[in-house]
Design an enzyme around this catalytic site. Structure first.
Site, PDB file in Angstrom:
ATOM      1  N   ARG A 154       3.203  18.581  20.504  1.00  0.00           N
ATOM      2  CA  ARG A 154       2.671  17.459  20.700  1.00  0.00           C
ATOM      3  C   ARG A 154       3.264  16.519  20.147  1.00  0.00           C
ATOM      4  O   ARG A 154       4.120  17.498  19.154  1.00  0.00           O
ATOM      5  CB  ARG A 154       0.583  17.616  20.828  1.00  0.00           C
ATOM      6  CG  ARG A 154       0.264  18.373  19.894  1.00  0.00           C
ATOM      7  CD  ARG A 154       0.590  18.163  18.684  1.00  0.00           C
ATOM      8  NE  ARG A 154       0.616  17.336  17.701  1.00  0.00           N
ATOM      9  CZ  ARG A 154       1.398  16.979  16.528  1.00  0.00           C
ATOM     10  NH1 ARG A 154       2.261  17.561  16.441  1.00  0.00           N
ATOM     11  NH2 ARG A 154       0.889  15.703  16.275  1.00  0.00           N
ATOM     12  N   GLY A 155       3.046  15.587  19.709  1.00  0.00           N
ATOM     13  CA  GLY A 155       3.480  14.499  18.555  1.00  0.00           C
ATOM     14  C   GLY A 155       5.005  13.693  19.796  1.00  0.00           C
ATOM     15  O   GLY A 155       5.444  14.604  20.642  1.00  0.00           O
ATOM     16  N   ALA A 156       4.590  12.752  19.549  1.00  0.00           N
ATOM     17  CA  ALA A 156       5.688  11.437  20.970  1.00  0.00           C
ATOM     18  C   ALA A 156       7.276  11.752  20.243  1.00  0.00           C
ATOM     19  O   ALA A 156       8.156  11.698  22.057  1.00  0.00           O
ATOM     20  CB  ALA A 156       5.267  10.247  20.115  1.00  0.00           C
TER      21      ALA A 156
ATOM     22  N   ARG B 157       1.213  13.244  30.275  1.00  0.00           N
ATOM     23  CA  ARG B 157       0.746  12.559  28.937  1.00  0.00           C
ATOM     24  C   ARG B 157       1.002  10.911  29.182  1.00  0.00           C
ATOM     25  O   ARG B 157       1.926  11.105  29.046  1.00  0.00           O
ATOM     26  CB  ARG B 157       0.813  12.638  28.115  1.00  0.00           C
ATOM     27  CG  ARG B 157       0.529  14.457  27.248  1.00  0.00           C
ATOM     28  CD  ARG B 157      -0.222  14.936  25.766  1.00  0.00           C
ATOM     29  NE  ARG B 157      -1.206  13.891  25.237  1.00  0.00           N
ATOM     30  CZ  ARG B 157      -0.945  14.625  24.300  1.00  0.00           C
ATOM     31  NH1 ARG B 157      -0.315  15.163  23.300  1.00  0.00           N
ATOM     32  NH2 ARG B 157      -2.515  13.934  22.958  1.00  0.00           N
TER      33      ARG B 157
ATOM     34  N   GLN C 162      -5.221  17.640  14.108  1.00  0.00           N
ATOM     35  CA  GLN C 162      -3.740  17.803  13.220  1.00  0.00           C
ATOM     36  C   GLN C 162      -3.503  17.871  12.101  1.00  0.00           C
ATOM     37  O   GLN C 162      -2.954  18.716  11.317  1.00  0.00           O
ATOM     38  CB  GLN C 162      -2.796  16.805  14.070  1.00  0.00           C
ATOM     39  CG  GLN C 162      -2.564  16.875  16.037  1.00  0.00           C
ATOM     40  CD  GLN C 162      -3.649  16.150  16.517  1.00  0.00           C
ATOM     41  OE1 GLN C 162      -5.328  16.007  16.253  1.00  0.00           O
ATOM     42  NE2 GLN C 162      -3.515  16.070  17.531  1.00  0.00           N
TER      43      GLN C 162
ATOM     44  N   ASP D 198       2.471   6.511  18.772  1.00  0.00           N
ATOM     45  CA  ASP D 198       2.453   6.221  20.325  1.00  0.00           C
ATOM     46  C   ASP D 198       3.441   5.550  21.024  1.00  0.00           C
ATOM     47  O   ASP D 198       3.495   5.822  22.074  1.00  0.00           O
ATOM     48  CB  ASP D 198       0.984   7.245  20.889  1.00  0.00           C
ATOM     49  CG  ASP D 198       1.487   8.474  20.451  1.00  0.00           C
ATOM     50  OD1 ASP D 198       0.221   8.869  18.724  1.00  0.00           O
ATOM     51  OD2 ASP D 198       1.598   9.991  21.078  1.00  0.00           O
TER      52      ASP D 198
ATOM     53  N   ASN E 190      -2.311   4.331  18.403  1.00  0.00           N
ATOM     54  CA  ASN E 190      -2.247   6.410  17.617  1.00  0.00           C
ATOM     55  C   ASN E 190      -2.640   6.875  17.882  1.00  0.00           C
ATOM     56  O   ASN E 190      -3.838   6.648  17.924  1.00  0.00           O
ATOM     57  CB  ASN E 190      -0.874   5.525  16.192  1.00  0.00           C
ATOM     58  CG  ASN E 190      -0.539   7.129  15.341  1.00  0.00           C
ATOM     59  OD1 ASN E 190      -0.146   7.870  16.005  1.00  0.00           O
ATOM     60  ND2 ASN E 190      -1.126   7.607  14.517  1.00  0.00           N
ATOM     61  N   LYS E 191      -2.704   7.681  16.674  1.00  0.00           N
ATOM     62  CA  LYS E 191      -4.013   9.120  17.043  1.00  0.00           C
ATOM     63  C   LYS E 191      -5.083   8.433  17.079  1.00  0.00           C
ATOM     64  O   LYS E 191      -5.517   7.286  15.592  1.00  0.00           O
ATOM     65  CB  LYS E 191      -4.219  10.036  16.182  1.00  0.00           C
ATOM     66  CG  LYS E 191      -4.848  11.347  16.249  1.00  0.00           C
ATOM     67  CD  LYS E 191      -5.358  11.787  17.148  1.00  0.00           C
ATOM     68  CE  LYS E 191      -3.993  12.648  18.067  1.00  0.00           C
ATOM     69  NZ  LYS E 191      -4.128  12.842  19.697  1.00  0.00           N
TER      70      LYS E 191
HETATM   71  O1  MRU Z   1      -2.234  13.204  20.676  1.00  0.00           O
HETATM   72  P1  MRU Z   1      -1.103  13.991  19.766  1.00  0.00           P
HETATM   73  O2  MRU Z   1      -1.073  15.319  18.164  1.00  0.00           O
HETATM   74  O3  MRU Z   1       0.735  14.416  20.401  1.00  0.00           O
HETATM   75  O4  MRU Z   1      -0.936  12.863  18.661  1.00  0.00           O
HETATM   76  C1  MRU Z   1       0.249  12.402  17.981  1.00  0.00           C
HETATM   77  C2  MRU Z   1       0.348  10.810  17.540  1.00  0.00           C
HETATM   78  O5  MRU Z   1      -0.793  11.017  17.010  1.00  0.00           O
HETATM   79  C3  MRU Z   1       1.974  10.663  16.108  1.00  0.00           C
HETATM   80  O6  MRU Z   1       0.916  10.449  15.076  1.00  0.00           O
HETATM   81  C4  MRU Z   1       2.431  10.152  16.997  1.00  0.00           C
HETATM   82  O7  MRU Z   1       2.872  10.894  18.204  1.00  0.00           O
HETATM   83  C5  MRU Z   1       3.797  10.176  16.405  1.00  0.00           C
HETATM   84  S1  MRU Z   1       4.020  11.276  15.939  1.00  0.00           S
HETATM   85  C6  MRU Z   1       5.990  11.233  15.368  1.00  0.00           C
END
Ligand code: MRU
Length: 351
Positions: free
Chosen positions: A48-50, A87, A201, A242, A252-253
């Site tokens: 996970r993470g963009a 996603r 996270q 994201d 973002n999250k």
């Molecule tokens: O659902 P996730 O864990 O993929 O969400 C991640 C985030 O919201 C991060 O802040 C974002 O992807 C940036 S990661 C460098």
């Protein structure tokens, strides 16, 4: 040709993904041998993470090109479109897939063969991950400058949400990369890592990374943000992204938007850090961003144990959109957008 980063390693014949659902209690790698393995790893948040989602998609395409005989570009395009559905919110996924398709199409049209396409994408994956490493450092240095302009030499108390470190990127990190860099140059006093419900996270991943780097920190529940800021315990907030659209609105999250509102109320600078691959200049406003809805069981259960009463339902948006007016600056490898408005976005990002 190999990639070898903590969350992803391997080559065109097979990858391994660190199962982030199991961290920090277990460090287990899951095999990724097919396009569908990569698809499921993204969808189920093994990775996970963009930025990492985008890189994992490239890995999936590499595995596919290495094992399958494509007849034409249309067929490959269909695979790419399928991969994009893993996603919906992180635009890095679409960006990396579009870049991959372009590179493969150019090769096939020019050379008239599919021979060498897996190697070509493997090289692209290696180059992109290396580039992100130096881009993350560029962003961290821009942030350092801005913090110095605001706070001079003061050792800072920084807050972050979700996980934006090497687990989310492969190399280094975006928002957490800034924190790591500021710590390396002796400018961090304390870090508050927001736990980030419901996938946790912050408590599981960010704290794990901060422990590994020996960065002094405490985990706080989401609801503590207002108390922390009211009592002057936070000098600046750093989050990742994201999808950032052309006026600077940032998905973002979930929880980011609330955090930005609290930060602005107490006059705490609120920063977004993201590579160019997280920008979607085709959208006018954050209202147009698709927000991923995750299964309600992520909220109703914890480690398989039901917390909510039988029959209770949960609503689980995985992201929210922070209004650009509440963002102090956006740091990208192309520069700092400050103040955040459509005109400055265009100047720094182009288009
Ligand atoms: O659902 P996730 O864990 O993929 O969400 C991640 C985030 O919201 C991060 O802040 C974002 O992807 C940036 S990661 C460098």
């Amino acid at each position: 040709m190999n990639v070898n980063y903590v969350p992803i390693r391997g080559n065109k014949t097979g990858f391994e993904f660190l199962d982030q659902r199991k961290l920090p209690l277990e460090e287990i790698y899951l095999p990724g041998n097919t396009l569908d393995d990569a698809f499921v790893a993204i969808k189920d948040m093994v990775v996970r993470g963009a930025p990492l989602i985008g890189f994992t998609a490239i890995a999936g395409l590499i595995l596919d090109l290495n094992s399958k005989q494509y007849k034409n570009l249309d067929e490959f395009k269909q695979t790419c479109e399928y991969m994009k559905t893993a996603r919906p919110t992180a635009v890095n996924l679409m960006y990396e897939i579009d870049m991959s398709y372009k590179a493969i199409a150019a090769h096939v049209i020019e050379k008239g063969t599919w021979e060498g396409t897996a190697d070509l994408l493997m090289q692209k994956l290696i180059d992109s991950m290396k580039k992100l490493e130096s881009d993350n450092m560029t962003m961290a240095k821009l942030a350092e400058k801005r913090l110095e302009a605001i706070y001079g030499d003061k050792k800072l108390n920084l807050m972050t949400l979700c996980n934006t470190g090497f687990l989310a990127c492969g190399p280094m990190g975006t928002a957490l990369g800034v924190i790591s860099h500021m710590n390396a140059i002796g400018k961090v006093n304390h870090v508050y890592a927001s736990e980030t419900r419901p996938y946790m996270q912050g408590i599981r991943l960010t704290s794990w990374e901060l422990m590994k780097e020996n960065i002094k920190h405490e985990i706080v529940v989401e609801g503590a943000a207002s108390h922390l800021m009211k009592s002057g315990k936070v000098d600046a907030v750093f989050i990742g992204a994201d999808r950032i659209v052309s006026n600077g609105d940032t998905a973002n999250k979930v929880g980011s938007s609330g955090l930005s509102i609290i930060s602005n109320h107490y006059g705490v600078p609120f920063f977004v850090v993201a590579p160019f691959s997280s920008f979607d200049m085709s959208l006018d406003s954050g209202n147009q961003i698709e927000i991923e809805m995750r299964p309600e069981d992520e909220i109703l259960f914890c480690k398989g144990v039901r917390l909510a009463p039988e029959g209770a339902r949960a609503f689980n948006p995985s992201f929210d959109v922070t209004d650009h007016k509440l963002v102090t600056s956006i740091f990208c490898e192309k520069g700092e957008v400050h103040p955040v408005n459509r005109e400055n976005m265009k100047t720094i990002l182009g288009e």
